[in-house]
Design a protein around this motif. Structure first.
Motif, mmCIF file in Angstrom:
data_model
loop_
_atom_site.group_PDB
_atom_site.id
_atom_site.type_symbol
_atom_site.label_atom_id
_atom_site.label_comp_id
_atom_site.label_asym_id
_atom_site.label_seq_id
_atom_site.Cartn_x
_atom_site.Cartn_y
_atom_site.Cartn_z
ATOM 1 N N PHE A 89 16.182 -21.129 -14.701
ATOM 2 C CA PHE A 89 16.222 -20.125 -15.753
ATOM 3 C C PHE A 89 17.380 -19.166 -15.496
ATOM 4 O O PHE A 89 17.510 -18.622 -14.397
ATOM 5 N N TYR A 96 15.040 -2.135 -16.570
ATOM 6 C CA TYR A 96 13.866 -2.678 -15.887
ATOM 7 C C TYR A 96 13.405 -4.030 -16.417
ATOM 8 O O TYR A 96 12.477 -4.621 -15.865
ATOM 9 N N LYS A 97 14.010 -4.528 -17.481
ATOM 10 C CA LYS A 97 13.512 -5.759 -18.092
ATOM 11 C C LYS A 97 14.454 -6.920 -17.852
ATOM 12 O O LYS A 97 15.659 -6.796 -17.997
ATOM 13 N N LEU A 98 13.853 -8.066 -17.501
ATOM 14 C CA LEU A 98 14.586 -9.320 -17.463
ATOM 15 C C LEU A 98 14.303 -10.078 -18.755
ATOM 16 O O LEU A 98 13.143 -10.247 -19.128
ATOM 17 N N PHE A 100 14.706 -13.762 -20.125
ATOM 18 C CA PHE A 100 14.938 -15.110 -19.609
ATOM 19 C C PHE A 100 15.407 -16.050 -20.704
ATOM 20 O O PHE A 100 15.010 -15.931 -21.874
ATOM 21 N N PHE B 33 6.390 -5.762 -11.474
ATOM 22 C CA PHE B 33 6.561 -6.267 -12.843
ATOM 23 C C PHE B 33 5.462 -7.269 -13.172
ATOM 24 O O PHE B 33 5.029 -8.031 -12.309
ATOM 25 N N TYR B 35 4.869 -10.431 -15.994
ATOM 26 C CA TYR B 35 5.474 -11.297 -17.003
ATOM 27 C C TYR B 35 4.434 -12.303 -17.481
ATOM 28 O O TYR B 35 3.513 -12.663 -16.750
ATOM 29 N N GLN B 37 4.157 -16.183 -19.068
ATOM 30 C CA GLN B 37 4.925 -17.413 -19.258
ATOM 31 C C GLN B 37 4.083 -18.436 -19.997
ATOM 32 O O GLN B 37 3.107 -18.962 -19.457
ATOM 33 N N PRO B 43 9.649 -16.860 -18.736
ATOM 34 C CA PRO B 43 8.745 -15.705 -18.686
ATOM 35 C C PRO B 43 9.175 -14.604 -19.664
ATOM 36 O O PRO B 43 10.365 -14.419 -19.909
ATOM 37 N N PHE B 45 8.718 -10.443 -20.466
ATOM 38 C CA PHE B 45 8.371 -9.156 -19.850
ATOM 39 C C PHE B 45 7.130 -8.542 -20.497
ATOM 40 O O PHE B 45 7.001 -8.522 -21.726
ATOM 41 N N TYR B 48 6.300 -2.660 -16.445
ATOM 42 C CA TYR B 48 6.989 -2.340 -15.199
ATOM 43 C C TYR B 48 6.415 -1.062 -14.594
ATOM 44 O O TYR B 48 6.213 -0.066 -15.297
ATOM 45 N N GLN B 50 6.996 1.687 -11.318
ATOM 46 C CA GLN B 50 7.759 2.192 -10.181
ATOM 47 C C GLN B 50 6.787 3.042 -9.378
ATOM 48 O O GLN B 50 6.370 4.116 -9.820
ATOM 49 N N LEU B 55 6.455 2.821 -16.078
ATOM 50 C CA LEU B 55 7.630 3.317 -16.775
ATOM 51 C C LEU B 55 7.929 2.584 -18.068
ATOM 52 O O LEU B 55 8.638 3.115 -18.936
ATOM 53 N N ASP B 56 7.428 1.383 -18.203
ATOM 54 C CA ASP B 56 7.708 0.611 -19.413
ATOM 55 C C ASP B 56 6.543 -0.329 -19.671
ATOM 56 O O ASP B 56 6.190 -1.119 -18.803
ATOM 57 N N SER B 58 6.442 -1.738 -22.926
ATOM 58 C CA SER B 58 6.848 -2.181 -24.256
ATOM 59 C C SER B 58 6.576 -3.657 -24.528
ATOM 60 O O SER B 58 6.511 -4.071 -25.681
ATOM 61 N N LEU B 91 2.537 -13.818 -14.468
ATOM 62 C CA LEU B 91 3.302 -13.707 -13.231
ATOM 63 C C LEU B 91 3.483 -12.247 -12.844
ATOM 64 O O LEU B 91 3.752 -11.396 -13.691
#
Lengths: 110, 113
Positions: A89, A96-98, A100, B33, B35, B37, B43, B45, B48, B50, B55-56, B58, B91
């Motif tokens: 991938f 903060y976001k990946l 893919f 994090f 995720y 899949q 995957p 998001f 997240y 910290q 913090l996120d 969304s 994940l």
């Protein structure tokens, strides 16, 4: 919508050959571009990563080529081995976001 | 342990049930994090953390999804009133600092019947 487009969906390569996977993105806010390797039933494993101010990075048999103006990057696997058979991938990171790509299944034939 | 640990590895639930998925990150890792899949996909998001701060969030698909990390280490992803479309591998990943997910767990495969 998929922010990172990856191709091909799958590829077959002979042992010792070169595997090439390509990715493209649109969002110029992305600031880090990693590649992950995933085996069935396992989580993704970080393979190699590059920042957009670098055009190429090599680690062992794995090389990332990065073209910032074209918003494209690719992974080259040199001297492919049967143990490299996995799903790869590409990803792009910011805030903060990946994001893919959809993945490429690589099969290395002995 | 040496890596990110997730439990259970497999979870089967009936539609409408609540489920809780656990993630034990690598000790001392600041970032965590989640995720999702789907089969044959990359995957996606979800959320997240910290330390203990979320913090996120969304990427959480709906208000049925809730995640917490109350002491900045172990995290739990809770899904209420599960639906068939929630079936996926979930994940968890952690990182020492505030950068990309470096270490993924092997995931929890959730099947909703």
């Amino acid at each position: 919508q998929q922010q990172v487009k990856q191709s091909p969906q799958s590829l077959i390569v002979q042992k010792g050959g070169i595997s090439i996977i390509n990715c493209a993105y649109e969002n110029t806010a992305f600031d880090y571009f990693p590649w992950y390797q995933q085996f069935p039933g396992k989580g993704p494993a970080l393979l190699i990563a590059i920042r957009p101010d670098v055009s190429e990075k090599k680690e062992g048999r794995f090389t990332i080529s990065f073209n910032k103006s074209a918003k494209q990057f690719s992974l080259h696997i040199m001297d492919s081995q049967p143990g490299d058979s996995a799903t790869y991938f590409c990803a792009a990171f910011n805030d903060y976001k990946l994001s893919f790509g959809a993945g490429t299944t690589v099969t290395v034939r002995a | 342990g040496a890596g990110v640990s997730q439990s259970p590895r497999y979870k089967v639930a009936k539609r409408g049930q609540d489920v809780a998925l656990r993630c034990d990150p690598i000790s001392g890792h600041v970032s965590l994090f989640w995720y999702q899949q789907a089969l044959g996909q990359g995957p996606e998001f979800l959320t997240y953390f910290q330390n203990e701060a979320q913090l996120d969030k969304s990427g959480l698909p709906s208000d049925r999804f809730f995640a917490e990390r109350p002491e900045g280490s172990v995290s739990t992803l809770k899904i209420q009133r599960t639906q068939q479309e929630d079936s996926a591998v979930y994940l968890c990943a952690s990182s020492l600092r505030t950068d990309i997910p470096q270490h993924f767990g092997d995931g929890t495969r959730l099947s909703i019947l």
